[in-house]
Design a protein around this motif. Structure first.
Motif, mmCIF file in Angstrom:
data_model
loop_
_atom_site.group_PDB
_atom_site.id
_atom_site.type_symbol
_atom_site.label_atom_id
_atom_site.label_comp_id
_atom_site.label_asym_id
_atom_site.label_seq_id
_atom_site.Cartn_x
_atom_site.Cartn_y
_atom_site.Cartn_z
ATOM 1 N N ILE A 271 -111.021 70.812 69.634
ATOM 2 C CA ILE A 271 -111.174 69.781 70.362
ATOM 3 C C ILE A 271 -109.843 69.228 70.416
ATOM 4 O O ILE A 271 -109.302 68.530 71.586
ATOM 5 C CB ILE A 271 -112.170 68.545 69.862
ATOM 6 C CG1 ILE A 271 -113.569 69.295 69.908
ATOM 7 C CG2 ILE A 271 -112.048 67.197 70.505
ATOM 8 C CD1 ILE A 271 -114.643 68.462 69.300
ATOM 9 N N GLY A 272 -109.060 68.997 69.310
ATOM 10 C CA GLY A 272 -107.841 68.572 69.373
ATOM 11 C C GLY A 272 -106.679 69.119 70.305
ATOM 12 O O GLY A 272 -105.959 68.329 70.729
ATOM 13 N N LEU A 273 -106.981 70.399 70.099
ATOM 14 C CA LEU A 273 -105.856 71.124 71.155
ATOM 15 C C LEU A 273 -106.101 70.890 72.332
ATOM 16 O O LEU A 273 -105.085 71.365 73.131
ATOM 17 C CB LEU A 273 -105.756 72.578 70.301
ATOM 18 C CG LEU A 273 -105.048 72.703 69.124
ATOM 19 C CD1 LEU A 273 -105.449 74.355 68.767
ATOM 20 C CD2 LEU A 273 -103.462 72.518 69.174
ATOM 21 N N LEU A 274 -107.524 71.035 72.737
ATOM 22 C CA LEU A 274 -108.029 71.047 74.288
ATOM 23 C C LEU A 274 -107.801 69.640 74.830
ATOM 24 O O LEU A 274 -107.639 69.501 76.142
ATOM 25 C CB LEU A 274 -109.071 71.615 74.354
ATOM 26 C CG LEU A 274 -109.453 73.157 74.104
ATOM 27 C CD1 LEU A 274 -110.816 73.629 74.051
ATOM 28 C CD2 LEU A 274 -108.367 74.181 74.949
ATOM 29 N N TYR A 275 -108.290 68.834 73.996
ATOM 30 C CA TYR A 275 -108.366 67.412 74.831
ATOM 31 C C TYR A 275 -107.308 66.761 75.495
ATOM 32 O O TYR A 275 -107.327 66.487 76.794
ATOM 33 C CB TYR A 275 -109.011 66.216 73.854
ATOM 34 C CG TYR A 275 -108.065 65.420 73.312
ATOM 35 C CD1 TYR A 275 -107.487 64.129 73.992
ATOM 36 C CD2 TYR A 275 -107.289 65.714 72.308
ATOM 37 C CE1 TYR A 275 -106.783 63.349 73.774
ATOM 38 C CE2 TYR A 275 -106.545 64.519 71.487
ATOM 39 C CZ TYR A 275 -105.986 63.484 72.325
ATOM 40 O OH TYR A 275 -104.914 62.590 72.041
ATOM 41 N N PRO A 276 -105.944 67.104 75.057
ATOM 42 C CA PRO A 276 -104.797 66.580 75.788
ATOM 43 C C PRO A 276 -103.902 67.742 76.539
ATOM 44 O O PRO A 276 -102.848 67.434 77.201
ATOM 45 C CB PRO A 276 -103.780 66.137 74.856
ATOM 46 C CG PRO A 276 -103.963 66.964 73.727
ATOM 47 C CD PRO A 276 -105.343 67.511 73.710
#
Length: 311
Positions: A149-154
């Motif tokens: 989630i952390g790598l994909l959301y931005p």
């Protein structure tokens, strides 16, 4: 109303700079170096000491590992800013946008790592017999999920070119203004994981209070209170982040209505870098197994030379 940002792909010399740029840049760089080296030392201690190979320490190790990656990204960013300030140039290198993206990603994962620690403590108290939820496989699944989630959301910011080079602050970031991207970034990196951590803490407080009123064994109640104390410490960590990252949040909010100071990012990142070193030290102070592991190692190194001298 919106801040002015420009993308540069070449050098522009004789850029006027303020007298405080270099000293502040060196100070923040030192904070980041100390924080990163300390995080590396703690992570290696957890990795190689078998007494630290427990599920709670796995979650702490995850926090330190992402702190290392966040620190490396920020060190690179501060070096870039410091170099440009020293040379009095404006320069947008090829990795500038990626550093901005990776900073958002690692910040989100780091805040989520504290949430995972709080959730694990909550599960061990509220659902003590659900061993699947407490298993190492499930915790690894949650860690992997927060990383994805952390790598994909931005990542969309990279493809839409919304991360731009801010000349005044010598950094690549989303421009602070009223926009979906800023609200989306703030929620993903900071607001959601922090609020969820605080929510878990208050749920746990209510549960322990209810346990105290019921006919509960002393051992069970003491264990619940001990776990609550650990979650309280995690909330203290999050509170440090909240207080010292407040200037950045304030500038985001003010940018929706007024023109914010030209050097808002330079000011904000002083507080962020100080909060980073405070958090990694406080996390160590609050993690008893890690402290005990380090103390054993220190005692071992002190005893061996003494024995050698006596012999």
């Amino acid at each position: 109303m919106n801040e002015t940002t420009t993308i540069f792909t070449g050098y522009s010399f004789h850029l006027p700079i303020e007298s405080w740029f270099i000293p502040v840049g060196i100070f923040t760089l030192l904070c980041l170096l100390l924080s990163t080296f300390f995080s590396i030392a703690c992570f290696l201690q957890i990795l190689f000491d078998k007494t630290c190979h427990t599920i709670p320490m796995l979650l702490v190790g995850n926090s330190y590992f992402i702190a290392i990656l966040f620190g490396i990204d920020q060190i690179y960013t501060r070096c870039f800013t410091l170099f440009n300030d020293h040379q009095r140039i404006q320069y947008h290198d090829l990795l500038c946008n990626f550093r901005g993206y990776f900073g958002y990603a690692t910040c989100s994962i780091q805040n989520s790592s504290y949430l995972l620690q709080a959730v694990y403590r909550y599960v061990t108290i509220v659902y003590p017999t659900r061993f699947v939820l407490q298993s190492i496989r499930f915790q690894l699944f949650l860690i992997t999920l927060t990383w994805l989630i952390g790598l994909l959301y931005p990542i969309g910011f990279l493809f839409t070119n919304e991360i731009v080079y801010n000349i005044d602050n010598q950094i690549c970031q989303l421009p602070l203004k009223l926009s979906f991207s800023i609200i989306y970034m703030a929620n993903g990196a900071y607001i959601i994981p922090v609020l969820l951590t605080i929510f878990v803490y208050f749920k746990l407080i209510l549960y322990v209070k209810i346990m105290g009123k019921r006919v509960t064994s002393v051992n069970t109640l003491l264990r619940a209170q001990r776990e609550l104390k650990m979650v309280r410490r995690i909330v203290i960590l999050v509170s440090i982040l909240f207080i010292l990252c407040f200037p950045y949040a304030m500038f985001i909010f003010l940018s929706f209505f007024i023109t914010i100071p030209k050097y808002h990012l330079r000011i904000s990142y002083v507080f962020i870098d100080v909060s980073f070193i405070a958090v990694v030290i406080v996390l160590f102070q609050f993690t008893e197994p890690l402290k005990m592991s380090v103390m054993r190692k220190v005692r071992t190194h002190n005893i061996v030379p003494i024995l050698s001298i006596q012999n």
